[in-house]
Design a protein around this motif. Structure first.
Motif, PDB file in Angstrom:
ATOM      1  N   GLY A  91       0.808  -1.213   0.000  1.00 14.92           N
ATOM      2  CA  GLY A  91       0.000   0.000   0.000  1.00 14.92           C
ATOM      3  C   GLY A  91       0.841   1.263   0.000  1.00 14.92           C
ATOM      4  N   ALA A  92       0.171   2.386  -0.246  1.00 14.83           N
ATOM      5  CA  ALA A  92       0.852   3.682  -0.277  1.00 14.83           C
ATOM      6  C   ALA A  92       1.486   4.011   1.065  1.00 14.83           C
ATOM      7  N   ASN A  93       0.759   3.749   2.158  1.00 16.75           N
ATOM      8  CA  ASN A  93       1.306   4.059   3.486  1.00 16.75           C
ATOM      9  C   ASN A  93       2.523   3.206   3.806  1.00 16.75           C
ATOM     10  N   ALA A  94       2.475   1.931   3.433  1.00 17.67           N
ATOM     11  CA  ALA A  94       3.622   1.048   3.671  1.00 17.67           C
ATOM     12  C   ALA A  94       4.823   1.493   2.841  1.00 17.67           C
ATOM     13  N   ALA A  95       4.567   1.903   1.597  1.00 11.79           N
ATOM     14  CA  ALA A  95       5.659   2.381   0.744  1.00 11.79           C
ATOM     15  C   ALA A  95       6.269   3.651   1.312  1.00 11.79           C
ATOM     16  N   ARG A  96       5.419   4.573   1.756  1.00 14.64           N
ATOM     17  CA  ARG A  96       5.909   5.828   2.334  1.00 14.64           C
ATOM     18  C   ARG A  96       6.733   5.547   3.590  1.00 14.64           C
ATOM     19  N   ALA A  97       6.242   4.646   4.437  1.00 14.02           N
ATOM     20  CA  ALA A  97       6.968   4.319   5.666  1.00 14.02           C
ATOM     21  C   ALA A  97       8.321   3.678   5.361  1.00 14.02           C
ATOM     22  N   ARG A  98       8.363   2.869   4.326  1.00 16.32           N
ATOM     23  CA  ARG A  98       9.595   2.151   4.004  1.00 16.32           C
ATOM     24  C   ARG A  98      10.615   3.017   3.279  1.00 16.32           C
ATOM     25  N   TRP A  99      10.147   3.851   2.341  1.00 10.42           N
ATOM     26  CA  TRP A  99      11.088   4.557   1.459  1.00 10.42           C
ATOM     27  C   TRP A  99      10.934   6.068   1.479  1.00 10.42           C
ATOM     28  N   SER A 100      10.381   6.636   2.526  1.00  8.13           N
ATOM     29  CA  SER A 100      10.200   8.091   2.529  1.00  8.13           C
ATOM     30  C   SER A 100      11.543   8.795   2.489  1.00  8.13           C
ATOM     31  N   ALA A 101      11.538  10.025   2.015  1.00 11.09           N
ATOM     32  CA  ALA A 101      12.765  10.809   1.833  1.00 11.09           C
ATOM     33  C   ALA A 101      13.544  10.879   3.135  1.00 11.09           C
TER      34      ALA A 101
END
Length: 140
Positions: A91-101
């Motif tokens: 999901g978008a939230n999991a992706a953001r948590a994993r690879w956020s800037a």
């Protein structure tokens, strides 16, 4: 303690070479998965670039590699976390948590040297007794 098993500069050069080779190989794999780029207009080029980048992210993620650099490229190109997460199958939230800037931008970070222990950092002064370290065992 002996000589180091490898020169850090040579290791860094080897890591850079490996990263370049992996990047070229990944582009070839993307070509075999979705075909080579064949854009005839700016819109087709953008769509093709997005498809190629999302395919790279999907392949890297499925292969157990860290697609953080391609994720940062995708974000700079205007892609959403929903697109990035969808490519990776999360999901978008999991992706953001994993690879956020700010998480991982350098695949080969240089570790900071460990600070010297306090006892080693102090100079021995003649005439002064050193405090017993917790790790030292008494003689008697």
């Amino acid at each position: 303690m002996g000589e180091p098993w490898a020169d850090r500069e040579r290791l860094a050069a080897a890591a850079d070479l490996l990263a370049e080779k992996v990047d070229v190989l990944l582009d070839r794999i993307v070509d075999s998965a979705i075909g080579p780029a064949r854009a005839h207009s700016a819109d087709q080029l953008r769509d093709d670039s997005e498809a190629r980048l999302l395919t790279r992210i999907a392949i890297e993620h499925l292969a157990g590699m860290n697609p953080a650099l391609d994720v940062q490229r995708a974000l700079r190109a205007g892609m959403t976390w929903d697109q990035i997460g969808g490519a990776a199958g999360i999901g978008a939230n999991a992706a953001r948590a994993r690879w956020s800037a700010g998480k991982t931008t350098d695949p080969h970070p240089t570790p900071e040297p460990a600070p010297a222990p306090r006892e080693q950092a102090r100079r021995h002064q003649p005439g002064r007794r050193r405090a017993v370290d917790d790790q030292q065992m008494p003689m008697f």
